[in-house]
Design an enzyme around this catalytic site. Structure first.
Site, PDB file in Angstrom:
ATOM      1  N   LYS A 135       1.153  -1.616  -0.023  1.00  0.00           N
ATOM      2  CA  LYS A 135      -0.564  -0.451  -0.426  1.00  0.00           C
ATOM      3  C   LYS A 135       1.022   1.703  -0.292  1.00  0.00           C
ATOM      4  CE  LYS A 135      -4.469   0.961  -0.283  1.00  0.00           C
ATOM      5  NZ  LYS A 135      -5.904   0.460  -0.945  1.00  0.00           N
ATOM      6  N   ASP A 175      -6.835   4.421  -4.292  1.00  0.00           N
ATOM      7  CA  ASP A 175      -7.870   4.035  -3.058  1.00  0.00           C
ATOM      8  C   ASP A 175      -8.347   5.703  -2.875  1.00  0.00           C
ATOM      9  OD1 ASP A 175      -7.350   1.816  -1.209  1.00  0.00           O
ATOM     10  OD2 ASP A 175      -7.823   3.524  -0.238  1.00  0.00           O
ATOM     11  N   SER A 395      -7.983  -5.569 -10.583  1.00  0.00           N
ATOM     12  CA  SER A 395      -6.497  -5.109 -10.943  1.00  0.00           C
ATOM     13  C   SER A 395      -5.418  -6.982 -11.534  1.00  0.00           C
ATOM     14  CB  SER A 395      -6.109  -4.756  -9.848  1.00  0.00           C
ATOM     15  OG  SER A 395      -6.311  -3.499  -9.761  1.00  0.00           O
TER      16      SER A 395
END
Ligand code: NDP
Ligand code: 2IT
Length: 462
Positions: A135, A175, A395
């Site tokens: 992330k 995100d 994805s």
């Protein structure tokens, strides 16, 4: 003598972590504690995972491979230099290249990205695809910035990030605060710096390598998962039809969850943004919501200018630890905005109002205590790392299409997404049953995801 993972070891690990944590790590700790507690039935009953202690699997799983932190200096429209902090937490690549979104929001810090990166490892494992967990993001706030400023920021961010990513190394995506516009600017800068046109980011606009249905994938996936879970638990194949539903958020995930609910004949009556809750008892006008939140990027309050009998309830009308959206009677509630947005008070109100199901579209939107209350009630609960895995699954499909220089149709991607969400749901449900916690999708998801990653880590050695 070989150290075995037992209930005691796992509890010791939690205690050790509690001592080590700093304030920023609160959410990271919350995510880890949930997983470690979920794994207790596995450690108790499965001899094979005694090995995981010998291989220090837990320690290695909760420690990111690396945390990259960098300065992002960029020029605003007034020719002033602005400085933000950028991050990429590359957590675990036992199953494949690091994979996970980028969040641009003023609240972003290392702890939040560690929590999100950690969750991503097990979520990605649940998809069955060869992708690891990561992330990243920045404390940059895209709100109120011009397109040009967003482009300048993205270019400055990628000036540093490009050193650490690649289609076989680490593949970021979107995100909160990062959608197709930001991915486009990030991709453009990566291409300029490296002279290489490759699938280094997912969520790209369709005309230069994006997958059809990636924007819809997370929201649609949450509803596909919920439908399957309700079917498994109630034997009713049309549980959501004609039901009243509430959703938090009004971004990418929330709006597409609302869209799929409408396809299935449910009525979504409420959604939220950071300023408050919108309640339209006749059912939300999705076209208007998309115009306000995706195109014009303005407050939900604007909605009541057109629909004067809808209600906008500002955040300040409720205490800090409760939210108007969860006070509206519904059959199913879908938290799709951000972490810890469904609290103990909210859970109690949902139960009191007869809500039957909570399905998490956002990452860890339900507080730990609220999860415990919901699991003790007779509500069905779909945890984020299983229910919202549709985004990263598509994805993964985008990575396949890029690698093969192919374009799949909307129907092909949708069919694969639905099948993936149903497979995840069945796997989670059966894993829970196998380890004696039938109906507990939290434990089922954590155990199923962990087993896949642990198996790879053990097989790969150190
Ligand atoms: P967006 O930026 O598109 O939308 C976020 C929404 O949540 C907006 O309505 C925003 O309100 C609201 N929001 C964000 N932060 C807060 C906050 N601190 N308090 C109150 N409201 C807030 O993000 P996404 O829809 O992409 O992401 C939503 C959630 O889903 C996140 O938890 C993300 O991690 C998760 N997720 C996203 C995936 C994806 O593919 N995009 C995949 C899997 C999970 P406002 O408009 O006022 O800012
Ligand atoms: O939380 C998530 O799964 C995402 N933000 C999507 C990650 C991805 O790589 O598509």
């Amino acid at each position: 003598m070989m150290k075995r993972i037992t209930t005691v070891n796992a509890k010791e690990e939690i205690a050790k972590l509690k001592n080590e944590q700093c304030a920023e790590d609160d959410v990271f700790f919350q995510a880890m504690e949930e997983v470690l507690l979920s794994l207790l039935p596995l450690f108790k009953s499965d001899e094979v995972y005694a090995k995981s202690a010998k291989n220090a699997i837990i320690r290695r799983l909760i420690t990111p491979d690396r945390v990259i932190k960098f300065q992002v200096a960029w020029l605003d429209d007034n020719h002033e230099i602005q400085v933000n902090t950028g991050y990429r937490v590359q957590f675990n690549n036992a199953l494949g290249p690091y994979k996970g979104g980028l969040r641009f929001h003023p609240t972003v810090n290392e702890g939040i990205l560690k929590f999100l990166g950690f969750e991503q490892i097990l979520k990605n494992a649940l998809t069955g695809l060869p992708i690891g967990g990561a992330k990243g993001g920045s404390d940059f706030d895209p709100k109120g910035k011009s397109d040009f400023e967003v482009m300048k920021f993205c270019a400055a961010f990628m000036k540093e990030l490009h050193k650490y990513i690649g289609p076989r190394i680490d593949v970021p995506a979107g995100d909160i605060g990062v959608g197709a516009r930001e991915i486009g600017y990030l991709f453009g800068q990566y291409k300029s710096i490296t002279s290489s046109f490759e699938g280094v980011l997912t969520g790209k606009p369709y005309f230069f390598g994006g997958s059809l249905m990636r924007p819809e994938a997370t929201g649609y996936g949450v509803i596909y998962f919920t439908e399957k879970m309700l079917e498994l638990e109630t034997k009713d194949t049309e549980c959501l039809k004609e039901k009243i539903c509430t959703v938090s958020g009004s971004g990418n995930v929330a709006l597409h969850a609302i869209e799929k609910l409408q396809h299935l004949g449910a009525t979504a009556v409420a959604c939220t943004d950071s300023k408050g809750t919108l309640y339209d008892h006749r059912g939300l006008d999705l076209e208007l919501l998309k115009e306000l939140k995706l195109n014009r990027r303005v407050s939900l309050k604007e909605y009541i200018k057109k629909h004067t009998d809808a209600e906008f309830i500002p955040v300040s009308d409720y205490p800090e630890d409760a939210h108007a959206v969860w006070d509206i009677p519904c059959y199913a509630a879908f938290p799709c905005a951000t972490q810890n947005e469904l609290t103990v008070l909210d859970a109690k109100r949902l139960i009191k109002n007869g809500c039957r199901c909570v399905a998490e579209g956002a990452n860890m939107p339900t507080t730990a205590e609220a999860v415990r209350i919901i699991l003790k009630s007779d509500m069905y609960f779909a945890p984020a790392k299983a229910a919202n895995a549709g985004g990263v699954a598509v994805s993964g499909f985008e990575m396949s299409q890029n690698a093969a220089m192919q374009k799949w149709t909307f129907e092909e991607v949708d069919t694969k997404l639905k099948a993936t969400m149903e497979e995840i749901c069945i796997n989670v449900s059966e894993t829970a049953k196998e380890y004696g916690v039938e109906g507990n999708y939290v434990d089922g998801a954590n155990i199923a995801g962990f087993k896949r990653v642990a198996d790879a880590m053990i097989a790969e050695g150190i």
